[in-house]
Design a protein around this motif. Structure first.
Motif, mmCIF file in Angstrom:
data_model
loop_
_atom_site.group_PDB
_atom_site.id
_atom_site.type_symbol
_atom_site.label_atom_id
_atom_site.label_comp_id
_atom_site.label_asym_id
_atom_site.label_seq_id
_atom_site.Cartn_x
_atom_site.Cartn_y
_atom_site.Cartn_z
ATOM 1 N N ALA A 4 -9.265 0.874 -2.958
ATOM 2 C CA ALA A 4 -10.149 1.834 -2.018
ATOM 3 C C ALA A 4 -9.383 2.665 -1.237
ATOM 4 C CB ALA A 4 -10.821 0.791 -1.198
ATOM 5 N N GLY A 5 -8.139 2.180 -0.714
ATOM 6 C CA GLY A 5 -7.091 3.247 -0.389
ATOM 7 C C GLY A 5 -6.923 4.439 -1.097
ATOM 8 N N LEU A 6 -6.304 4.245 -2.282
ATOM 9 C CA LEU A 6 -6.253 5.437 -3.108
ATOM 10 C C LEU A 6 -7.110 6.148 -3.301
ATOM 11 C CD1 LEU A 6 -3.814 3.274 -5.802
ATOM 12 C CD2 LEU A 6 -3.027 4.940 -3.592
ATOM 13 N N GLY A 7 -8.429 5.626 -3.486
ATOM 14 C CA GLY A 7 -9.638 6.333 -3.704
ATOM 15 C C GLY A 7 -10.014 7.235 -2.469
ATOM 16 N N PHE A 8 -9.805 6.677 -1.158
ATOM 17 C CA PHE A 8 -10.219 7.076 -0.057
ATOM 18 C C PHE A 8 -9.325 8.585 0.035
ATOM 19 C CE2 PHE A 8 -9.692 7.820 4.457
ATOM 20 C CZ PHE A 8 -10.967 7.678 5.076
ATOM 21 N N LEU A 9 -7.924 8.433 -0.413
ATOM 22 C CA LEU A 9 -6.944 9.603 -0.275
ATOM 23 C C LEU A 9 -6.998 10.364 -1.450
ATOM 24 C CD1 LEU A 9 -3.860 7.415 1.088
ATOM 25 C CD2 LEU A 9 -5.389 9.077 2.433
ATOM 26 N N GLY A 10 -8.012 10.241 -2.235
ATOM 27 C CA GLY A 10 -8.048 11.309 -3.492
ATOM 28 C C GLY A 10 -7.085 10.976 -4.542
ATOM 29 N N LEU B 237 0.826 -1.168 -0.055
ATOM 30 C CA LEU B 237 0.090 0.197 0.087
ATOM 31 C C LEU B 237 0.889 1.178 -0.012
ATOM 32 C CD1 LEU B 237 -2.884 1.397 0.139
ATOM 33 C CD2 LEU B 237 -2.463 0.855 2.548
ATOM 34 N N VAL B 238 1.944 1.138 0.773
ATOM 35 C CA VAL B 238 2.704 2.589 0.911
ATOM 36 C C VAL B 238 3.415 2.702 -0.728
ATOM 37 C CG1 VAL B 238 4.934 3.388 1.897
ATOM 38 C CG2 VAL B 238 3.233 2.199 3.326
ATOM 39 N N LEU B 239 3.958 1.692 -1.268
ATOM 40 C CA LEU B 239 4.598 1.650 -2.574
ATOM 41 C C LEU B 239 3.655 2.159 -3.495
ATOM 42 C CD1 LEU B 239 7.422 1.308 -3.806
ATOM 43 C CD2 LEU B 239 6.628 -1.093 -4.390
ATOM 44 N N ALA B 240 2.408 1.569 -3.336
ATOM 45 C CA ALA B 240 1.326 2.008 -4.550
ATOM 46 C C ALA B 240 0.939 3.683 -4.022
ATOM 47 C CB ALA B 240 0.159 1.218 -4.009
ATOM 48 N N LEU B 241 0.976 4.121 -2.942
ATOM 49 C CA LEU B 241 0.517 5.451 -2.575
ATOM 50 C C LEU B 241 1.668 6.388 -3.390
ATOM 51 C CD1 LEU B 241 -0.458 5.448 1.099
ATOM 52 C CD2 LEU B 241 -1.883 6.071 -0.974
ATOM 53 N N ALA C 84 3.433 10.024 -7.219
ATOM 54 C CA ALA C 84 4.101 10.490 -8.406
ATOM 55 C C ALA C 84 3.556 10.661 -9.842
ATOM 56 C CB ALA C 84 5.278 9.785 -8.485
ATOM 57 N N LEU C 85 2.690 9.664 -10.251
ATOM 58 C CA LEU C 85 2.010 9.699 -11.407
ATOM 59 C C LEU C 85 0.693 10.463 -11.426
ATOM 60 C CD1 LEU C 85 1.662 6.134 -11.995
ATOM 61 C CD2 LEU C 85 3.341 7.478 -13.083
ATOM 62 N N GLY C 86 0.277 10.941 -10.332
ATOM 63 C CA GLY C 86 -0.982 11.886 -10.165
ATOM 64 C C GLY C 86 -2.256 11.218 -10.041
ATOM 65 N N PRO C 87 -3.326 11.904 -9.466
ATOM 66 C CA PRO C 87 -4.602 11.249 -9.233
ATOM 67 C C PRO C 87 -5.322 10.739 -10.580
ATOM 68 C CG PRO C 87 -4.858 13.692 -9.297
ATOM 69 C CD PRO C 87 -3.418 13.364 -9.244
ATOM 70 N N GLY C 88 -6.345 9.864 -10.521
ATOM 71 C CA GLY C 88 -6.957 9.307 -11.700
ATOM 72 C C GLY C 88 -6.672 7.890 -11.544
ATOM 73 N N ILE C 89 -8.024 7.354 -12.167
ATOM 74 C CA ILE C 89 -8.042 5.719 -12.228
ATOM 75 C C ILE C 89 -7.187 4.958 -13.062
ATOM 76 C CG2 ILE C 89 -9.773 5.757 -14.196
ATOM 77 C CD1 ILE C 89 -11.397 3.428 -12.289
#
Length: 310
Positions: free
Chosen positions: A245-251, A157-161, A166-171
């Motif tokens: 879901a965690g990435l979505g939760f953090l925007g 999860l930390v690495l994905a965050l 770095a890449l920016g928000p978006g699905i």
């Protein structure tokens, strides 16, 4: 996990019968027989069947979302904001007056979209890296496994965050970030399988017949690794869903106003005491689907890789 040469020969002969295009009748018969036997074994796991039911229900709900609700998941109605569950709104409304039930079932589409794309990226990538590393060994193995170790040294999860930030928000960027963190365990598994297979007698016989390394990997080693990889990917689905879901939760995942379970939970946390249904609905959906994939993965492990459950 070690594989005897007899087991390897038996499995390989079965997979090779699938791959022989000059005998379509035998291919269909072999496939149908293996699927039937696998289903009989799978049906002996009631929890696995329960998990499969939830997954099928998720697919049906996501596909038939426009037929299950007349509400648009992104249209706001401030006059009806934070309405409790009722006949008009089965799961109530959120802080913008949007129907929570509609957003949950449309959010299932987002979840399935993420699952499918991550699987399409992760499974072939991990399988290819693992089999190449295990088969060639030496400097190739050292380089690929050290890269794998670097990814495994960080919590997923930390690495994905980090990648998502770095890449920016978006699905799309969230899918890339999740994929970059999900392939190393599959590569490790495929490498372990390959190390036990490359010294098998039938591999030596095929090599003496003049088969190239590419042919040996693609026709004899990769098919043997597929069952274990399927089990691993299925068990990883829960982590993928929670990470998304965690990435979505953090925007950092799907962006508003598009419905996504993580972002729905984030917007509902402010009202969890007065209007708990806003956060409870997406939270329960995340928990149920994650549990379902774990249950199916456990059952598939017994069906496809019975030695691994001993």
């Amino acid at each position: 996990m070690t594989i005897s040469s007899e087991d390897a020969d038996a499995h390989t002969l079965g997979f090779r019968s699938w791959l022989r295009a000059d005998e379509p009748q035998g291919w269909f018969q072999s496939s149908a027989q293996q699927i039937h036997q696998g289903w009989l074994k799978f049906s002996l796991h009631p929890l696995g069947l329960a998990g499969l039911f939830i997954i099928v229900l998720l697919i049906v709900v996501a596909t038939a979302a426009p037929l299950l609700t007349s509400y648009d998941p992104i249209v706001q109605d401030m006059a009806g904001r934070l309405a409790p569950p009722s006949a008009a709104h089965l799961l109530g409304t959120d802080n913008f007056g949007r129907d929570v039930f509609a957003r949950v079932i449309y959010g299932a589409r987002t979840t399935l979209y993420i699952i499918m794309l991550v699987t399409i990226i992760v499974a072939p990538l991990g399988l290819l890296i693992g089999t190449v590393s295990g088969y060639f060994g030496g400097i190739v193995d050292e380089i690929l496994m050290r890269i794998t170790d670097i990814f495994l040294s960080f919590p997923g999860l930390v690495l994905a965050l980090g990648f998502a930030a770095a890449l920016g928000p978006g699905i799309t960027n969230a899918i890339i970030a999740i994929s970059l963190t999900a392939w190393p365990p599959i590569a490790r598994l495929a490498r372990a399988e390959t190390l036990s297979l490359r010294k098998a007698d039938y591999i030596a016989a095929v090599r003496l017949q003049g088969a190239t390394s590419l042919a040996i990997i693609t026709r004899h080693i990769l098919p043997m690794c597929i069952p274990s990889v399927i089990v691993r990917v299925t068990l990883n689905m829960a982590g993928i869903i929670i990470t998304a879901a965690g990435l979505g939760f953090l925007g950092l995942g799907a962006q508003p106003p598009w419905p996504e379970w993580g972002s729905m939970a984030a917007s509902g946390r402010e009202f969890m005491l007065d209007s708990p249904w806003v956060i409870a609905a997406p939270g329960i959906a995340i928990a149920l689907v994650s549990l379902a994939f774990n249950l199916v993965g456990d059952a598939l492990r017994d069906v496809l890789d019975p030695r691994g459950s001993e």
